[in-house]
Write a protein that holds these residues in place. Structure first.
Motif, PDB file in Angstrom:
ATOM      1  N   GLU A 184       0.853  -1.188   0.000  1.00 21.19           N
ATOM      2  CA  GLU A 184       0.000   0.000   0.000  1.00 21.19           C
ATOM      3  C   GLU A 184       0.893   1.243   0.000  1.00 21.19           C
ATOM      4  N   ASN A 185       0.444   2.283  -0.694  1.00 25.40           N
ATOM      5  CA  ASN A 185       1.224   3.525  -0.718  1.00 25.40           C
ATOM      6  C   ASN A 185       0.777   4.435   0.414  1.00 25.40           C
ATOM      7  N   ALA A 186       1.452   5.600   0.518  1.00 24.98           N
ATOM      8  CA  ALA A 186       1.179   6.503   1.641  1.00 24.98           C
ATOM      9  C   ALA A 186      -0.238   7.046   1.593  1.00 24.98           C
ATOM     10  N   ALA A 187      -0.754   7.262   0.374  1.00 23.12           N
ATOM     11  CA  ALA A 187      -2.095   7.850   0.261  1.00 23.12           C
ATOM     12  C   ALA A 187      -3.162   6.897   0.786  1.00 23.12           C
ATOM     13  N   ILE A 188      -3.065   5.594   0.421  1.00 17.29           N
ATOM     14  CA  ILE A 188      -4.071   4.646   0.907  1.00 17.29           C
ATOM     15  C   ILE A 188      -3.937   4.458   2.404  1.00 17.29           C
ATOM     16  N   ALA A 189      -2.678   4.603   2.896  1.00 19.79           N
ATOM     17  CA  ALA A 189      -2.485   4.493   4.343  1.00 19.79           C
ATOM     18  C   ALA A 189      -3.204   5.645   5.048  1.00 19.79           C
ATOM     19  N   ARG A 190      -3.105   6.852   4.458  1.00 18.19           N
ATOM     20  CA  ARG A 190      -3.818   7.984   5.082  1.00 18.19           C
ATOM     21  C   ARG A 190      -5.322   7.786   5.003  1.00 18.19           C
ATOM     22  N   LEU A 191      -5.810   7.281   3.859  1.00 29.66           N
ATOM     23  CA  LEU A 191      -7.259   7.093   3.715  1.00 29.66           C
ATOM     24  C   LEU A 191      -7.778   6.046   4.699  1.00 29.66           C
ATOM     25  N   ASN A 192      -7.020   4.969   4.853  1.00 26.26           N
ATOM     26  CA  ASN A 192      -7.476   3.877   5.734  1.00 26.26           C
ATOM     27  C   ASN A 192      -7.084   4.089   7.183  1.00 26.26           C
ATOM     28  N   GLY A 193      -6.159   5.062   7.412  1.00 26.38           N
ATOM     29  CA  GLY A 193      -5.677   5.242   8.781  1.00 26.38           C
ATOM     30  C   GLY A 193      -4.798   4.103   9.230  1.00 26.38           C
ATOM     31  N   THR A 194      -4.009   3.545   8.302  1.00 29.27           N
ATOM     32  CA  THR A 194      -3.167   2.395   8.615  1.00 29.27           C
ATOM     33  C   THR A 194      -1.699   2.761   8.447  1.00 29.27           C
ATOM     34  N   ASP A 195      -0.810   1.825   8.890  1.00 24.76           N
ATOM     35  CA  ASP A 195       0.637   1.974   8.761  1.00 24.76           C
ATOM     36  C   ASP A 195       1.125   0.932   7.765  1.00 24.76           C
ATOM     37  N   PRO A 196       1.741   1.354   6.646  1.00 25.70           N
ATOM     38  CA  PRO A 196       2.180   0.364   5.641  1.00 25.70           C
ATOM     39  C   PRO A 196       3.099  -0.708   6.201  1.00 25.70           C
ATOM     40  N   ASN A 197       3.903  -0.371   7.183  1.00 27.47           N
ATOM     41  CA  ASN A 197       4.841  -1.341   7.740  1.00 27.47           C
ATOM     42  C   ASN A 197       4.131  -2.413   8.572  1.00 27.47           C
ATOM     43  N   GLU A 198       2.918  -2.099   9.000  1.00 25.35           N
ATOM     44  CA  GLU A 198       2.194  -3.035   9.867  1.00 25.35           C
ATOM     45  C   GLU A 198       1.179  -3.891   9.116  1.00 25.35           C
ATOM     46  N   VAL A 199       0.706  -3.392   7.976  1.00 26.37           N
ATOM     47  CA  VAL A 199      -0.391  -4.116   7.309  1.00 26.37           C
ATOM     48  C   VAL A 199       0.115  -5.129   6.294  1.00 26.37           C
ATOM     49  N   VAL A 200       1.297  -4.926   5.725  1.00 22.22           N
ATOM     50  CA  VAL A 200       1.786  -5.843   4.684  1.00 22.22           C
ATOM     51  C   VAL A 200       1.898  -7.264   5.254  1.00 22.22           C
ATOM     52  N   GLY A 201       1.286  -8.213   4.564  1.00 17.35           N
ATOM     53  CA  GLY A 201       1.298  -9.617   4.988  1.00 17.35           C
ATOM     54  C   GLY A 201       0.095  -9.988   5.833  1.00 17.35           C
ATOM     55  N   ARG A 202      -0.618  -9.017   6.325  1.00 17.69           N
ATOM     56  CA  ARG A 202      -1.786  -9.322   7.161  1.00 17.69           C
ATOM     57  C   ARG A 202      -3.054  -9.357   6.317  1.00 17.69           C
ATOM     58  N   ARG A 203      -4.098  -9.935   6.903  1.00 23.91           N
ATOM     59  CA  ARG A 203      -5.357 -10.048   6.174  1.00 23.91           C
ATOM     60  C   ARG A 203      -6.177  -8.759   6.299  1.00 23.91           C
ATOM     61  N   LEU A 204      -6.982  -8.525   5.250  1.00 28.66           N
ATOM     62  CA  LEU A 204      -7.818  -7.336   5.221  1.00 28.66           C
ATOM     63  C   LEU A 204      -8.828  -7.318   6.361  1.00 28.66           C
ATOM     64  N   SER A 205      -9.372  -8.495   6.700  1.00 24.34           N
ATOM     65  CA  SER A 205     -10.380  -8.560   7.767  1.00 24.34           C
ATOM     66  C   SER A 205      -9.783  -8.223   9.116  1.00 24.34           C
ATOM     67  N   GLU A 206      -8.473  -8.417   9.290  1.00 24.37           N
ATOM     68  CA  GLU A 206      -7.849  -8.049  10.550  1.00 24.37           C
ATOM     69  C   GLU A 206      -7.743  -6.532  10.706  1.00 24.37           C
ATOM     70  N   ILE A 207      -7.468  -5.847   9.588  1.00 24.50           N
ATOM     71  CA  ILE A 207      -7.257  -4.404   9.654  1.00 24.50           C
ATOM     72  C   ILE A 207      -8.577  -3.656   9.604  1.00 24.50           C
ATOM     73  N   LEU A 208      -9.461  -4.094   8.690  1.00 22.36           N
ATOM     74  CA  LEU A 208     -10.765  -3.433   8.534  1.00 22.36           C
ATOM     75  C   LEU A 208     -11.857  -4.486   8.649  1.00 22.36           C
TER      76      LEU A 208
END
Length: 818
Positions: free
Chosen positions: A193-217
């Motif tokens: 994910e790039n910085a823009a999607i991280a801002r939109l989702n309120g996520t950290d790219p370093n933390e979400v890579v490799g994880r499932r979408l249902s865990e984050i959202l």
């Protein structure tokens, strides 16, 4: 039986056998060599057919073989390479990976592979395979410059893509479907994910890579976004979705525009926050609704025509002005029997001048067209103000024409009434203007007369001071002088104090006379008056005037006074405001006008910043000067700026200026003579008194008669009487007043001196100006005295004049006393 072979036979047989063996050996060796050469040629053919370059080096690093391809890649001929040392031919290779790789292969006995860029003279990327052997080193090498360039371009492209995605304001992410055992998609794994999607989702790219979408959202599974992700991943067909999302790390309701495309087994998601756009669309929709209501209820008629000119839409006010219903209006052409347009002058307007036709023809806005709308009945006429605007299509053609009609019937009626009122008003204004012009002329004439009257009154007051007050003071002084001789010594100090007071009074009166109206200005003209003014400014104001004048001849009194007063006012302004102790005055005649230039090198001023007349300061003086000059047809030009001094130019037209005429060219008849004593020959000095003031004559007579060697033989009240008595009495000395009526003292002196040069004339006056003294001397006077001087100076002057040679000028001629 054959005999036993001899040794010679054996020798011969052995020789023959050896010969045959040698021949057989030679033939075998030849066949072997041919086979070797054939194999070598076949091997060379194979080697030359290889696209890679090949070189073989011996133990001394000398070229033993180079393929044609290799020589071409190296850029040298084969014969120039064979036998040469590689490190001598290519010294730049020392210390590079080529040098290290060749030595590593020879030292270890193991093949070595490497890629390296060789600079000048090759400038190539080379891939090398080094194979060591017993006889040396074989090196296969290939030009990989294009591949390297392609790899670098790919790397840069990937880097630009990465940077673009990082800097993109739109969100971008890559998701990988997570499937169950049956192959159904149950979730998505975050790959990037790039910085823009991280801002939109309120996520950290370093933390979400490799994880499932249902865990984050967690709420994403039940959203329309999850459905489109799953559909694109299953079908491979791209999809676009605009929908709101709220929850998880996105607390506020946010609209997203999401584009999803398949990327092999993964999906790429492009997301954009369109919340603001949706809000704008909502606002625009509500605004359009309000605008529609406003148009429908507007007091201005609004009509929209299609590109063919037909009426497409209209609001109620437009239909009311045109006199048609809503259904009747749709589709009507420009020219229709339902209405007819009129020009502002009432003539029929051709259809090509209709508002919509004008806009369509010119493809430009129309503003302020006044027209009449005649609706069927000729009596049914409405006046309107039309404006038009084309709306252009993307191809540059007219898409539609918007025309507005404002009902101005009431205004037209008001304008007609106003025109009639204006005509009446203009007539009255003209009548009143003529009256005002006449009054202005009267006021101008009155102002001019007032200026002249002021100067006349000044001169009258100055004349009164000179002719009466000062003469009385002089008479009193002479009588006091006589009285002081006869009183006792105790009273003489008091008499001296009184005489000093009289002298001070005469001085003050004389100064006041000069300020009111300098006599020299009226006696000698503008040139002499300006010279006197220059000396007086130096004495009283400390302003030194550099004066240069040209003779201008005789001027009218009012013009002379006006120019003199204007120059004096300008010099006072310089003394007060310019911050300098010097000024220049230039008087000249330019054709039929006089020009006076007054300049200084002082602080200067801004003419536009002068205070209005009436607020005091420099502005009032300049304003007053300009007004007075304009009354006489003159003007005042001002050239000044802060820091660069000032230059003021007075220009005054004159009708005729010539040499002053001599009003005494023909003497009038003699007047009454006052004989006191007949001419008696003897030693006493015979004196004739000439003064228009009896009190002065009496005072001088008493003073002189008190002297034993002087007698007064006659008195004259003006110049005519002086000339007449001089011819009859032939006195030794004449005391001649300078300012007298009928014939002044200068002219009387000139006449008497020309006829009786033996008579000594002493000029008398209340003024100390050197011009006065010079005028009397030029006329023939022996000396010049002021009446305010000590009485003893007068007595001594009479005696010196009588004792002087009749034909020569007396000693000590000039102004006696002060």
């Amino acid at each position: 039986m054959p005999g036993k072979p001899t040794y010679g036979d054996l020798q011969r047989k052995i020789a023959e056998l050896e010969a045959r063996l040698r021949l057989a050996e030679i033939a075998d060796r030849k066949r072997a060599e041919d086979a070797v050469h054939k194999e070598r040629r076949r091997l060379e053919t194979v080697l030359e057919s290889i696209t890679d370059g090949l070189l073989v080096l011996d133990g001394d690093w000398r070229y033993t073989y180079v393929s044609e391809t290799g020589a071409r890649m190296i850029g040298m001929r084969r014969e120039d390479l064979i036998g040469g040392c590689v490190w001598d031919l290519f010294p730049h290779a020392k210390g590079t990976k080529f040098y290290e790789g060749y030595h590593q292969a020879v030292t270890t006995g193991q093949p070595v592979h490497f890629e390296e860029f060789y600079p000048e003279p090759l400038n190539q990327w080379l891939e090398c395979h080094c194979y060591p052997g017993e006889e040396g080193l074989a090196v296969y090498f290939q030009d990989i410059s294009r591949r390297k360039l392609a790899e670098e371009a790919l790397r840069q492209s990937e880097e630009r893509f990465r940077i673009a995605q990082e800097l993109s304001p739109d969100g971008f992410t890559i998701l990988r479907p997570v499937r169950d055992e049956q192959g159904h998609i149950i979730d998505f794994q975050w790959i990037y994910e790039n910085a823009a999607i991280a801002r939109l989702n309120g996520t950290d790219p370093n933390e979400v890579v490799g994880r499932r979408l249902s865990e984050i959202l967690p709420g994403h599974r039940h959203s329309p976004f999850h459905e489109i992700f799953q559909r694109v991943a299953e079908t491979g067909e791209a999809g676009i979705l605009e929908a709101p999302y709220q929850g998880d790390s996105i607390p506020a309701l946010t609209w997203f525009r999401t584009a999803v495309v398949a990327m092999g087994d993964d999906i790429a998601v492009f997301a954009q926050d369109i919340t603001v756009r949706k809000q704008i669309e909502t606002t625009l929709r509500e605004s359009e609704q309000r605008l529609t209501a406003l148009v429908q209820n507007a007091p201005v008629g609004i009509v929209i025509h299609g590109p063919d000119g037909r009426l497409a839409r209209s609001n109620p006010e437009a239909r009311r002005l045109l006199g048609v219903s809503e259904t009747e209006a749709i589709g009507k052409e420009l020219e229709d029997p339902a209405w007819r347009f009129l020009r502002e002058d009432g003539s029929v307007m051709p259809v090509e001048e209709y508002p919509a036709a004008r806009v369509l023809a010119g493809q430009a806005p129309l503003e302020g067209l006044v027209l009449g709308i005649q609706r069927g009945n000729p009596e049914d006429l409405v006046w309107a103000l039309a404006n038009g605007l084309p709306r252009m299509a993307d191809d540059g053609s007219v898409a539609e024409i918007i025309i507005t009609f404002t009902n101005i019937s009431d205004r037209k009626r008001a304008e007609e009434a106003l025109l009639e009122a204006n005509a009446t008003l203009e007539r009255k204004v003209k009548e009143r203007t003529v009256e005002l012009v006449q009054r202005a002329d009267q006021l101008r004439a009155l102002a001019g007369e007032l200026t002249i009257s002021e100067q006349r009154e000044r001169r009258r007051l100055a004349s009164f001071l000179h002719d009466h007050l000062q003469q009385l003071l002089v008479g009193a002084k002479f009588r006091l002088s006589v009285l002081g001789r006869s009183v006792e010594n105790a009273a003489k100090p008091a008499a001296g104090e009184i005489e000093a007071l009289i002298d001070e009074s005469i001085k003050s009166s004389r100064s006041l006379t000069a300020e009111l109206s300098p006599p020299i200005l009226h006696d000698a003209g503008l040139n002499a008056g300006l010279e006197w003014l220059g000396r007086r400014m130096a004495d009283t104001q400390g302003l030194f005037v550099d004066l240069k004048t040209e003779p201008v001849g005789s001027l009218p009194d009012d013009l002379t006074i006006l120019l003199f007063e204007a120059v004096r006012e300008l010099l006072f302004n310089i003394a007060k405001h310019a911050g300098t102790h010097s000024a220049c005055v230039r008087l000249s005649r330019i054709e039929e006008s006089l020009q006076v230039i007054v300049s200084d090198q002082g602080v200067g001023f801004d003419p536009n910043a002068l205070p209005p007349a009436g607020e005091g300061g420099r502005g009032f003086g300049l304003f007053s000067i300009r007004e007075r000059l304009e009354l006489f047809g003159g003007k005042l030009e001002i050239d000044s700026a802060p820091g660069r001094g000032s230059r003021l130019v007075i220009s005054m037209p004159i009708t005729s200026v010539g040499p002053q005429s001599d009003p005494f060219a023909e003497l009038p008849k003699e007047g009454a003579h006052n004989f006191l004593h007949p001419h008696v020959p003897g030693k006493r000095i015979r004196v004739l008194l000439v003064d228009d003031h009896a009190v002065v004559r009496q005072g001088i007579q008493n003073l002189l008669n008190d002297e034993p060697d002087i007698e007064v033989v006659g008195q004259a009240a003006d110049g005519h009487e002086a000339v007449s008595l001089a011819s009859k009495l032939l006195p030794d000395v004449i005391l001649m007043d300078m300012n007298m009526p009928k014939l002044n003292g200068v002219e009387a002196t000139r006449i008497i001196h020309n006829k009786y040069s033996e008579i000594h004339i002493i000029g008398l006056s209340m003024f100390e100006e050197s011009e006065k003294a010079q005028a009397m001397r030029d006329a023939g006077a022996a000396s010049y005295l002021t009446k305010s001087g000590p009485a003893g100076d007068l007595i001594q002057a009479v005696r010196r004049a009588a004792a002087a040679s009749p034909k020569g000028a007396p000693p000590g001629g000039g102004i006696v006393g002060s």
